[in-house]
Design a protein around this motif. Structure first.
Motif, PDB file in Angstrom:
ATOM      1  N   PRO A   1       0.814  -1.226   0.000  1.00 51.38           N
ATOM      2  CA  PRO A   1       0.000   0.000   0.000  1.00 51.38           C
ATOM      3  C   PRO A   1       0.845   1.272   0.000  1.00 51.38           C
ATOM      4  O   PRO A   1       0.326   2.343  -0.331  1.00 51.38           O
ATOM      5  N   ALA A   2       2.121   1.181   0.352  1.00 49.41           N
ATOM      6  CA  ALA A   2       2.941   2.393   0.431  1.00 49.41           C
ATOM      7  C   ALA A   2       3.715   2.659  -0.857  1.00 49.41           C
ATOM      8  O   ALA A   2       4.379   3.685  -0.973  1.00 49.41           O
ATOM      9  N   ALA A   3       3.595   1.746  -1.837  1.00 47.86           N
ATOM     10  CA  ALA A   3       4.381   1.927  -3.070  1.00 47.86           C
ATOM     11  C   ALA A   3       4.012   3.241  -3.743  1.00 47.86           C
ATOM     12  O   ALA A   3       2.839   3.527  -3.962  1.00 47.86           O
ATOM     13  N   GLY A   4       4.994   4.048  -4.028  1.00 46.42           N
ATOM     14  CA  GLY A   4       4.771   5.299  -4.741  1.00 46.42           C
ATOM     15  C   GLY A   4       4.290   6.446  -3.874  1.00 46.42           C
ATOM     16  O   GLY A   4       3.972   7.515  -4.384  1.00 46.42           O
ATOM     17  N   LEU A   5       4.200   6.232  -2.558  1.00 41.50           N
ATOM     18  CA  LEU A   5       3.724   7.305  -1.681  1.00 41.50           C
ATOM     19  C   LEU A   5       4.887   8.165  -1.184  1.00 41.50           C
ATOM     20  O   LEU A   5       6.016   7.704  -1.056  1.00 41.50           O
ATOM     21  N   SER A   6       4.586   9.442  -0.882  1.00 42.56           N
ATOM     22  CA  SER A   6       5.590  10.327  -0.293  1.00 42.56           C
ATOM     23  C   SER A   6       5.737   9.987   1.183  1.00 42.56           C
ATOM     24  O   SER A   6       4.920   9.269   1.748  1.00 42.56           O
ATOM     25  N   SER A   7       6.787  10.535   1.821  1.00 42.79           N
ATOM     26  CA  SER A   7       7.004  10.162   3.223  1.00 42.79           C
ATOM     27  C   SER A   7       5.882  10.675   4.132  1.00 42.79           C
ATOM     28  O   SER A   7       5.514  10.002   5.085  1.00 42.79           O
TER      29      SER A   7
ATOM     30  N   GLU B   1       0.464   4.964   8.030  1.00 43.23           N
ATOM     31  CA  GLU B   1       0.816   4.281   9.277  1.00 43.23           C
ATOM     32  C   GLU B   1      -0.273   4.502  10.340  1.00 43.23           C
ATOM     33  O   GLU B   1      -0.721   3.565  10.997  1.00 43.23           O
ATOM     34  N   ARG B   2      -0.714   5.774  10.458  1.00 42.59           N
ATOM     35  CA  ARG B   2      -1.801   6.075  11.413  1.00 42.59           C
ATOM     36  C   ARG B   2      -3.075   5.325  11.034  1.00 42.59           C
ATOM     37  O   ARG B   2      -3.753   4.751  11.879  1.00 42.59           O
ATOM     38  N   LEU B   3      -3.371   5.334   9.709  1.00 41.94           N
ATOM     39  CA  LEU B   3      -4.589   4.669   9.232  1.00 41.94           C
ATOM     40  C   LEU B   3      -4.551   3.179   9.569  1.00 41.94           C
ATOM     41  O   LEU B   3      -5.548   2.606  10.032  1.00 41.94           O
ATOM     42  N   LEU B   4      -3.395   2.549   9.372  1.00 44.90           N
ATOM     43  CA  LEU B   4      -3.288   1.111   9.653  1.00 44.90           C
ATOM     44  C   LEU B   4      -3.555   0.823  11.135  1.00 44.90           C
ATOM     45  O   LEU B   4      -4.228  -0.144  11.473  1.00 44.90           O
ATOM     46  N   ARG B   5      -3.033   1.697  12.003  1.00 42.92           N
ATOM     47  CA  ARG B   5      -3.287   1.497  13.441  1.00 42.92           C
ATOM     48  C   ARG B   5      -4.771   1.641  13.759  1.00 42.92           C
ATOM     49  O   ARG B   5      -5.318   0.901  14.570  1.00 42.92           O
ATOM     50  N   GLU B   6      -5.405   2.638  13.097  1.00 35.33           N
ATOM     51  CA  GLU B   6      -6.845   2.827  13.349  1.00 35.33           C
ATOM     52  C   GLU B   6      -7.659   1.642  12.836  1.00 35.33           C
ATOM     53  O   GLU B   6      -8.644   1.240  13.454  1.00 35.33           O
ATOM     54  N   ILE B   7      -7.236   1.092  11.700  1.00 37.25           N
ATOM     55  CA  ILE B   7      -7.937  -0.088  11.171  1.00 37.25           C
ATOM     56  C   ILE B   7      -7.812  -1.237  12.174  1.00 37.25           C
ATOM     57  O   ILE B   7      -8.784  -1.910  12.492  1.00 37.25           O
ATOM     58  N   ARG B   8      -6.599  -1.405  12.731  1.00 44.89           N
ATOM     59  CA  ARG B   8      -6.399  -2.469  13.713  1.00 44.89           C
ATOM     60  C   ARG B   8      -7.267  -2.227  14.955  1.00 44.89           C
ATOM     61  O   ARG B   8      -7.859  -3.147  15.496  1.00 44.89           O
TER      62      ARG B   8
ATOM     63  N   ARG C   1       8.629  -1.027   2.181  1.00 42.67           N
ATOM     64  CA  ARG C   1       9.160   0.089   2.959  1.00 42.67           C
ATOM     65  C   ARG C   1       9.395  -0.377   4.392  1.00 42.67           C
ATOM     66  O   ARG C   1       8.463  -0.510   5.170  1.00 42.67           O
ATOM     67  N   MET C   2      10.656  -0.624   4.725  1.00 37.45           N
ATOM     68  CA  MET C   2      10.985  -1.257   5.989  1.00 37.45           C
ATOM     69  C   MET C   2      10.625  -0.396   7.196  1.00 37.45           C
ATOM     70  O   MET C   2      10.205  -0.899   8.233  1.00 37.45           O
ATOM     71  N   MET C   3      10.761   0.928   7.028  1.00 35.33           N
ATOM     72  CA  MET C   3      10.431   1.832   8.121  1.00 35.33           C
ATOM     73  C   MET C   3       8.991   1.624   8.549  1.00 35.33           C
ATOM     74  O   MET C   3       8.687   1.463   9.730  1.00 35.33           O
ATOM     75  N   LEU C   4       8.087   1.598   7.553  1.00 39.55           N
ATOM     76  CA  LEU C   4       6.664   1.410   7.829  1.00 39.55           C
ATOM     77  C   LEU C   4       6.439   0.054   8.503  1.00 39.55           C
ATOM     78  O   LEU C   4       5.745  -0.049   9.519  1.00 39.55           O
ATOM     79  N   VAL C   5       7.049  -0.976   7.946  1.00 41.54           N
ATOM     80  CA  VAL C   5       6.868  -2.325   8.479  1.00 41.54           C
ATOM     81  C   VAL C   5       7.313  -2.386   9.939  1.00 41.54           C
ATOM     82  O   VAL C   5       6.594  -2.866  10.814  1.00 41.54           O
TER      83      VAL C   5
END
Lengths: 334, 259
Positions: B179-185, B192-199, B211-215
């Motif tokens: 999902p992060a492919a081609g996205l700006s930082s 990242e915030r959205l993924l936490r909210e989904i969880r 993107r290892m940082m995100l992971v």
């Protein structure tokens, strides 16, 4: 709420179109022109039907002649042989073509892409061959004669003028229903299937079921168009129902505008009339006819409706330059 | 919590080439599970096998205790598993709102005539679907974009629309393919915030990502694939220092230098 501009515009085009069609008989003089008008409206109903499966759902159906032929013969045989009233025979015609559309659609539409096109070519040819050769049942090459015109509340639509207005009423009703279907959640789902079948399945849509539903809608409209044609001519014969006949409806939809109900109606009228106007060219008419279609596909893939939409937008922009300037100054704060 | 998804001995071969080799993975309910690995390690194949795009050559896939191996994609989606695509697959002729409405189609109950002729129940259902769609669009950050064509969105927001469309099906398990492919930082931080909210809404997430940082920031656990086999599994901190992982990514020389 959503896309109301497009909805009202297509409703406006339909209204204008049907108003013009309603006054058309008083503008044309000859009985031949009235004949062409009747044919245009009947073709329009068939093309609106084709629009469900090809325009909205994106499945190429090249066997419309089969649907129309079975519809016409179902009406012809149940009125002349079984002595049924036109309206009862129309119901039988609808049930018959619907059954065929399910029998053909359920196995074929499980597959993706071009399988429907190949299957329906075969279906159309088999239908013609059966109509031609099963003489004891269909009358063979002689066709079926003396098909009655309908009557309603004691009035019999014997004259072509009366029949024309009956056709127009039915076409208005069927256009309204088709527009409602297009604007419903089913219309939305049909378009999603046309756009990306795999993405549809991933969000839980049964794309096969949706394609079969669109095919069934096409079957019902074809049955009505076929029946109206049989009763209009009061005669049906098998040689009409060729692959070229199927292709002519595909052309009408493409020229009018794929996916649009008013486009389907417009395309049917324009090409039906064009075909008649070009009769003086004898065998050369097909060249002009084909060139017209090719030019439309190259220069206006959205068809006549796409062209009209662009025209309306251009006029709208020219008429409100001060408004858009103002909007720009305010940064278009939406 | 117990496993929501169990992948048991799953293999997938394409004309003899093993893309997945006897893979065992268990995903717990409510976690964000990242799946990482070098290019061609079988991550997207795994997503395709779970969602039924193509069947596993062998092995079983169990979702909430139920065997879903070999079901067609729409049936798997209806059980509560949905996904996004690495190469976006939006509907070119639908607006942003219509994408999110179409994804609710299979859960709608009003029949053909009720919907076509806008009976009272048909109208009520459509209104309910629209307000739910608006809520989801706001949740992913696409508020005010509802009437745009889906393809009219800038690239990063198209990715969000794919997530919105997936969420509209009401999933219990959401699979995100890069999902992060081609996205700006900045966009990645928002993701990242959205993924936490989904969880936090109780949805389990499987995240395939480069993107290892995100992971490292969002994953509860990470599974590492290489040549279709699982070579490591654990918390982000454990994976970061796993010599086998470093070797798979950077080669033997780096692994030796690291240890």
């Amino acid at each position: 709420m959503k896309d109301r501009g497009g909805a009202t515009r297509s409703l406006m085009v339909l209204t204008v179109l049907f108003c013009l069609l309603a006054i058309a008989p008083s503008l044309v003089k000859s009985s031949y022109s009235l004949f062409v008008l009747c044919l245009s409206v009947i073709n329009g109903i068939a093309v609106i039907g084709l629009n469900f499966i090809f325009g909205l759902t994106g499945q190429l159906h090249l066997g419309l002649s089969g649907f129309l032929g079975i519809g016409a013969y179902a009406l012809a045989l149940s009125t002349t042989r079984a002595g049924l009233d036109f309206w009862a025979a129309l119901v039988i015609s609808i049930v018959t073509v619907s059954t065929f559309s399910l029998l053909l659609g359920i196995p074929t539409l499980r597959l993706k892409r071009y399988y429907l096109a190949i299957m329906t070519i075969g279906f159309g040819e088999i239908t013609r061959s059966v109509l031609m050769n099963w003489s004891s049942f269909t009358g063979g090459v002689f066709g079926v004669q003396n098909i009655p015109r309908p009557s309603l509340l004691g009035f019999r639509f014997t004259s072509n003028l009366a029949y024309y207005y009956l056709l127009l009423c039915i076409a208005i009703l069927l256009s309204a229903v088709a527009t409602r279907i297009e604007r419903s959640k089913y219309g939305r789902a049909f378009k999603a299937v046309r756009d990306d079948e795999l993405a549809c399945e991933m969000v839980g849509m049964d794309s096969t079921e949706l394609k079969v539903l669109a095919f069934l809608c096409c079957g019902v409209y074809s049955a009505i168009a076929g029946s109206l044609y049989a009763s209009f001519q009061q005669y049906v014969s098998p040689e009409l129902y060729t692959l070229a006949y199927s292709f002519s409806f595909v052309s009408m939809l493409v020229v009018g505008g794929l996916g649009s109900v008013p486009g389907a109606m417009l395309g049917a009228i324009v090409l039906t009339v064009l075909m008649e106007l070009l009769r003086f060219l004898k065998q050369w008419y097909l060249v002009v006819y084909a060139a017209t279609i090719i030019l439309v596909i190259i220069y206006e893939p959205g068809g006549i409706i796409g062209f009209l939409n662009k025209l309306v937008e251009r006029i709208g922009r020219r008429r409100a330059p001060s408004l858009s300037k103002e909007a720009m100054q305010h940064g278009g704060g939406v | 919590m117990g496993p929501i998804l169990e992948i048991k001995g799953v293999s997938k071969s394409f004309e003899g080439v093993l893309a997945l080799n006897n893979l065992d993975v268990e995903v717990s309910e409510g976690e964000i599970r990242a799946i990482i690995g070098p290019n061609g390690s079988g991550k997207t194949t795994l997503i395709n096998v779970i969602t039924g795009v193509f069947p596993a050559t062998s092995g079983r896939i169990i979702f909430k205790g139920q065997d879903i191996t070999g079901l067609s994609p729409f049936r798997i989606a209806r059980k509560g598993i949905t996904r996004t695509f690495q190469n976006l697959r939006l509907f070119p002729s639908l607006t942003v709102l219509e994408h999110v409405l179409a994804a609710q189609h299979h859960r709608s109950r009003v029949g053909f005539w009720g919907s076509v002729f806008s009976t009272r129940s048909g109208r009520a259902e459509e209104e309910g679907m629209v307000s739910r769609a608006q809520e989801i669009l706001e949740f992913v950050g696409l508020k005010g974009r509802a009437d745009m064509p889906g393809l009219g969105l800038p690239y990063g927001q198209r990715r969000l629309l794919e997530i919105a469309r997936a969420l509209a099906t009401g999933p219990e398990l959401l699979l995100l393919d890069e999902p992060a492919a081609g996205l700006s930082s900045e966009e990645i931080q928002a993701l990242e915030r959205l993924l936490r909210e989904i969880r936090s809404r109780g949805i389990t997430v499987i995240l395939v990502e480069h993107r290892m940082m995100l992971v490292m920031n969002v994953a509860d656990r990470i599974t590492v694939l290489n040549y279709g086999e699982k070579i490591a599994e654990g918390k982000p901190a454990e994976i970061k220092n796993n010599p086998e992982v470093i070797q798979a990514y950077l080669g033997r020389a780096y692994a030796a230098a690291g240890s």
